[in-house]
Design a protein around this motif. Structure first.
Motif, mmCIF file in Angstrom:
data_model
loop_
_atom_site.group_PDB
_atom_site.id
_atom_site.type_symbol
_atom_site.label_atom_id
_atom_site.label_comp_id
_atom_site.label_asym_id
_atom_site.label_seq_id
_atom_site.Cartn_x
_atom_site.Cartn_y
_atom_site.Cartn_z
ATOM 1 N N GLY A 184 -55.447 17.258 -12.576
ATOM 2 C CA GLY A 184 -55.187 17.023 -11.170
ATOM 3 C C GLY A 184 -55.818 15.785 -10.619
ATOM 4 O O GLY A 184 -55.305 15.189 -9.689
ATOM 5 N N LYS A 230 -44.065 13.481 -10.246
ATOM 6 C CA LYS A 230 -45.348 13.752 -9.592
ATOM 7 C C LYS A 230 -45.101 14.566 -8.336
ATOM 8 O O LYS A 230 -44.060 14.417 -7.681
ATOM 9 C CB LYS A 230 -46.051 12.433 -9.237
ATOM 10 C CG LYS A 230 -47.400 12.580 -8.544
ATOM 11 C CD LYS A 230 -47.987 11.203 -8.196
ATOM 12 C CE LYS A 230 -49.313 11.327 -7.469
ATOM 13 N NZ LYS A 230 -49.882 10.011 -7.104
ATOM 14 N N GLU A 232 -47.581 16.173 -4.868
ATOM 15 C CA GLU A 232 -48.899 16.309 -4.244
ATOM 16 C C GLU A 232 -48.741 16.887 -2.843
ATOM 17 O O GLU A 232 -47.754 16.630 -2.149
ATOM 18 C CB GLU A 232 -49.613 14.961 -4.179
ATOM 19 C CG GLU A 232 -48.890 13.895 -3.377
ATOM 20 C CD GLU A 232 -49.614 12.560 -3.417
ATOM 21 O OE1 GLU A 232 -50.839 12.551 -3.168
ATOM 22 O OE2 GLU A 232 -48.961 11.539 -3.679
ATOM 23 N N TRP A 286 -48.113 23.883 -5.400
ATOM 24 C CA TRP A 286 -49.500 23.454 -5.176
ATOM 25 C C TRP A 286 -50.239 24.619 -4.531
ATOM 26 O O TRP A 286 -49.643 25.422 -3.806
ATOM 27 C CB TRP A 286 -49.526 22.245 -4.246
ATOM 28 C CG TRP A 286 -50.903 21.894 -3.730
ATOM 29 C CD1 TRP A 286 -51.804 21.052 -4.298
ATOM 30 C CD2 TRP A 286 -51.520 22.396 -2.543
ATOM 31 N NE1 TRP A 286 -52.951 20.999 -3.548
ATOM 32 C CE2 TRP A 286 -52.811 21.820 -2.457
ATOM 33 C CE3 TRP A 286 -51.127 23.288 -1.544
ATOM 34 C CZ2 TRP A 286 -53.691 22.107 -1.418
ATOM 35 C CZ3 TRP A 286 -52.008 23.583 -0.513
ATOM 36 C CH2 TRP A 286 -53.270 22.986 -0.446
ATOM 37 N N GLY A 290 -56.256 22.160 -4.995
ATOM 38 C CA GLY A 290 -55.626 21.343 -6.026
ATOM 39 C C GLY A 290 -55.376 19.921 -5.557
ATOM 40 O O GLY A 290 -55.244 19.640 -4.369
ATOM 41 N N PHE A 293 -50.443 16.252 -8.941
ATOM 42 C CA PHE A 293 -50.113 16.594 -10.321
ATOM 43 C C PHE A 293 -49.079 15.602 -10.827
ATOM 44 O O PHE A 293 -47.989 15.465 -10.255
ATOM 45 C CB PHE A 293 -49.558 18.010 -10.423
ATOM 46 C CG PHE A 293 -49.137 18.386 -11.826
ATOM 47 C CD1 PHE A 293 -50.086 18.686 -12.786
ATOM 48 C CD2 PHE A 293 -47.803 18.434 -12.173
ATOM 49 C CE1 PHE A 293 -49.708 19.031 -14.076
ATOM 50 C CE2 PHE A 293 -47.411 18.785 -13.455
ATOM 51 C CZ PHE A 293 -48.368 19.083 -14.410
ATOM 52 N N GLU A 435 -56.251 24.696 -9.233
ATOM 53 C CA GLU A 435 -55.820 23.396 -9.725
ATOM 54 C C GLU A 435 -54.801 23.553 -10.841
ATOM 55 O O GLU A 435 -54.928 24.425 -11.695
ATOM 56 C CB GLU A 435 -57.038 22.631 -10.246
ATOM 57 C CG GLU A 435 -56.762 21.215 -10.712
ATOM 58 C CD GLU A 435 -56.640 20.243 -9.559
ATOM 59 O OE1 GLU A 435 -55.504 20.012 -9.108
ATOM 60 O OE2 GLU A 435 -57.666 19.708 -9.117
ATOM 61 N N MET A 436 -53.767 22.713 -10.811
ATOM 62 C CA MET A 436 -52.834 22.650 -11.927
ATOM 63 C C MET A 436 -53.537 21.974 -13.096
ATOM 64 O O MET A 436 -54.065 20.877 -12.961
ATOM 65 C CB MET A 436 -51.587 21.859 -11.531
ATOM 66 C CG MET A 436 -50.499 21.839 -12.574
ATOM 67 S SD MET A 436 -49.626 23.417 -12.775
ATOM 68 C CE MET A 436 -48.507 23.386 -11.367
ATOM 69 N N VAL A 438 -53.721 20.365 -16.982
ATOM 70 C CA VAL A 438 -52.924 19.685 -18.000
ATOM 71 C C VAL A 438 -53.669 19.776 -19.321
ATOM 72 O O VAL A 438 -54.844 19.429 -19.404
ATOM 73 C CB VAL A 438 -52.689 18.206 -17.625
ATOM 74 C CG1 VAL A 438 -51.912 17.503 -18.731
ATOM 75 C CG2 VAL A 438 -51.931 18.099 -16.312
#
Length: 645
Positions: A184, A230, A232, A286, A290, A293, A435-436, A438
């Motif tokens: 994030g 993306k 946000e 979202w 967060g 992303f 939070e996303m 990765v």
């Protein structure tokens, strides 16, 4: 002329503020966070194998400190305190024993890399192992949400170490962060991208504790395929605690209520147009805490194709716990997309326990209640087969529950019943920080595999059953999984069959008293023998950890009702029910161990020069720099011009 001079003064003042800011980080970092709301404490970090490099910036010429805490308190925290004094930078490894002076660890499992003071800021850079090396004092850094505590003092220690009199007063706080598998906070350069903002414009927040706003937007008309790269949140300043989550759903059918497009309505209520219910395929999402992303360079979520949605519904979960009147909100979400296509089409899938007020039940007074929801192998395999795929790859995801959630986990069960490494796991879930994530390494799901969401709830402070639902006082147990290549599968969930739950409570003669909107509730069912509602009956039972665990174990192995939704409808080839998931061999996570040596590293060094100063001959009051000289010069010019104006 005077007006022009005033405008010039304003511009010059802006330049002064920009110039006289915090020092830059000493190296490129993958992650960073402002620990406090005013930007007085900043943290940068990189993870390298089994080590983490941390760079702490504090707006003080005194000492600065941070720590990893299990709950946001000092007791049990693994802490680091550093300062720069008389030309030397220092770092110390300490542990919290309560709301008092933190003593030094017996072992100093930390290595000072550099430190300096510049323009009123203190910077200390150090590294340590991810594993906690000293039992009882050190904290192991995992992929869990970690409470970071921070503090700073106005002066340096007068001796060789900080003492109790070096008190931080109100210069302290705590913030939740995810240090591993956290995408994030990273910044990726994106060129030629278009932005589409979906906002609630001048939305009057109702004076109720929880409200779901739904608003349909017509997406830009695209003549060729694009990729979303993306997304946000655009949360109105000051409303950070009011906007809990934002999810954008694609509409699988044409929206006929065109006059309602662009209007904010209460979700899932009688006021919501029926065709809005066709908007049920997650596009982006979202949640509170967060950041932006950004999808990896080789994956994008497609738009502008024949099966792409032309309309989307933005669902905003608002919280107003103090029933504040007069709140007007303009929050929403930004979606960035491009016609520079990536290699793969990706998508977001919702997996876990179907949100249900009848079968998603959590007993009161139970410190640890486990709830299970699956994405079945039958649903996954059919969706892959429809797309001629034998596997999909998960690149990230986000776990989600409400106030009772303490530990959340998304399990990966292979086709032979053996469990693989966890897909997502957080043993310190924070409702206010979602939070996303990765992954550093993609995770492969083969046809025949299944996923299981497990939520560990703490209902110690509840006196009645908590059920599944939208409000924060009700519960969810789901994960949003980002994956590629794309399939038509959007929702893959289960819930125990309601009749099985009724049988567990020996409620065999139950009738319905009414219909609740939008879901049937346990209060709609009445026991024909006692003439009490099912909810009243189970609330009157005695509940504790023992009886709660018995219910959890029984529900885990009950027959499942399957939700396998593709293109807005249930998959015609997937059965409505499935047996409970049987895990033949559970996964045991490895225990992190320390490499040798783990102590004896430098904890003090000659301080680095202030960047741009050239000599670094400053004192504890902060070194001068070119930036400081520019500030002084610009400030002098500004004051002169303002006097003339």
């Amino acid at each position: 002329m005077q007006k022009d001079l005033q405008c010039f003064c304003f511009v010059l003042a802006s330049i002064v503020v920009a110039v006289y800011g915090a020092p830059n980080a000493t190296e490129p970092y993958d992650h960073h966070s402002e620990l406090d709301m005013h930007g007085q404490m900043k943290l940068y970090w990189n993870v390298n194998g089994s080590y983490i490099t941390l760079e702490l910036h504090g707006n003080t010429t005194g000492w600065i400190g941070m720590g990893f805490s299990p709950n946001g308190a000092m007791i049990g925290a693994d802490m680091f305190v550093g300062w720069v004094s008389s030309g030397t930078a220092y770092i110390t490894d300490r542990h919290g024993v309560g709301n008092t002076f933190p003593p030094k660890d017996t072992e100093q499992n930390v290595e000072l890399l550099s430190g300096f003071e510049c323009d009123g800021w203190t910077v200390v850079k150090f590294k340590r192992q991810l594993a906690g090396c000293e039992s009882g004092s050190d904290f192991t850094i995992t992929g869990d949400t970690i409470k970071v505590i921070y503090a700073y003092g106005n002066t340096d220690p007068t001796g060789s170490d900080i003492v109790g009199s070096n008190y931080h007063f109100t210069n302290r706080g705590a913030k939740s962060l995810i240090f591993l598998n956290n995408g994030g906070a990273t910044t990726q350069t994106i060129t030629n991208a278009l932005n589409y903002d979906m906002l609630n414009i001048q939305f009057p927040l109702p004076q109720i504790k929880t409200f779901y706003s739904c608003k349909v937007f017509q997406l830009p008309r695209l003549t060729k395929k694009h990729h979303i790269i993306k997304f946000e949140a655009l949360v109105q300043k000051g409303h950070e605690l009011n906007v809990h989550h934002i999810i954008v759903y694609g509409c699988t059918r044409n929206i006929t209520s065109v006059q309602r497009i662009g209007e904010s309505v209460q979700c899932y209520s009688a006021n919501m147009p029926l065709d809005f219910y066709s908007c049920n395929s997650v596009v982006v999402g979202w949640a509170i805490g967060g950041g932006p992303f950004t999808l990896p360079d080789h994956v994008g979520i497609p738009l502008g194709e024949p099966d792409s949605p032309t309309h989307v519904l933005m669902e905003v979960h608002y919280d107003n716990p103090n029933l504040v009147a007069g709140l007007i909100d303009n929050s929403g979400i930004r979606m960035s997309y491009t016609d520079q296509l990536r290699q793969y089409d990706g998508d977001i899938m919702q997996v876990g326990h179907n949100v249900s007020p009848t079968s998603q039940i959590i007993p009161p007074n139970t410190p640890s209640y486990l709830q299970y929801g699956e994405c079945t192998s039958g649903c996954l395999a059919q969706a892959m087969n429809d797309s001629s795929l034998s596997e999909i790859k998960i690149i990230g995801g986000m776990l989600h529950s409400h106030l009772l959630g303490r530990k959340l986990r998304l399990r990966h069960i292979y086709g032979n019943g053996t469990e693989g490494p966890f897909l997502l796991n957080d043993d310190n879930y924070d409702f206010n920080y979602q939070e996303m994530r990765v992954f550093t390494k993609e995770k492969r799901i083969n046809s025949g595999d299944s996923m299981q969401m497990v939520c560990d709830y703490d209902s110690s402070d509840r006196s009645n059953f908590t059920v599944g639902g939208l409000s924060t006082r009700k519960e969810m147990c789901i994960a949003y999984v980002v994956y590629y290549p794309k399939t038509a599968l959007k929702l893959c969930e289960t819930q125990p069959v309601v009749q099985s739950i009724l049988n567990y409570f020996n409620l065999t003669n139950v009738g319905r008293t009414g219909w609740s909107w939008p879901w049937t509730r346990l209060s709609d069912f009445i026991d024909n023998f006692t003439h009490k509602t099912v909810l009243d009956i189970i609330n009157s039972m005695h509940w504790n950890q023992t009886t709660g665990s018995m219910l959890s174990s029984a529900v885990q192995y009950m027959e499942r009702k399957v939700t396998c939704r593709v293109n807005g409808s249930s998959h015609p080839k997937v059965g409505a029910n499935a047996p409970a998931l049987n895990v033949a061999q559970a996964y045991v996570a490895p225990v992190a161990t320390c490499a040798v040596p783990n102590t004896g590293f430098p904890v003090s060094k000659t301080k680095e020069p202030c960047p741009g100063s050239g000599s670094g001959s400053g004192s504890g009051s902060g070194s001068p720099s070119i930036k400081g000289f520019m500030f002084t010069t610009l400030a002098f010019v500004l004051l002169s011009l303002m006097a003339a104006a």
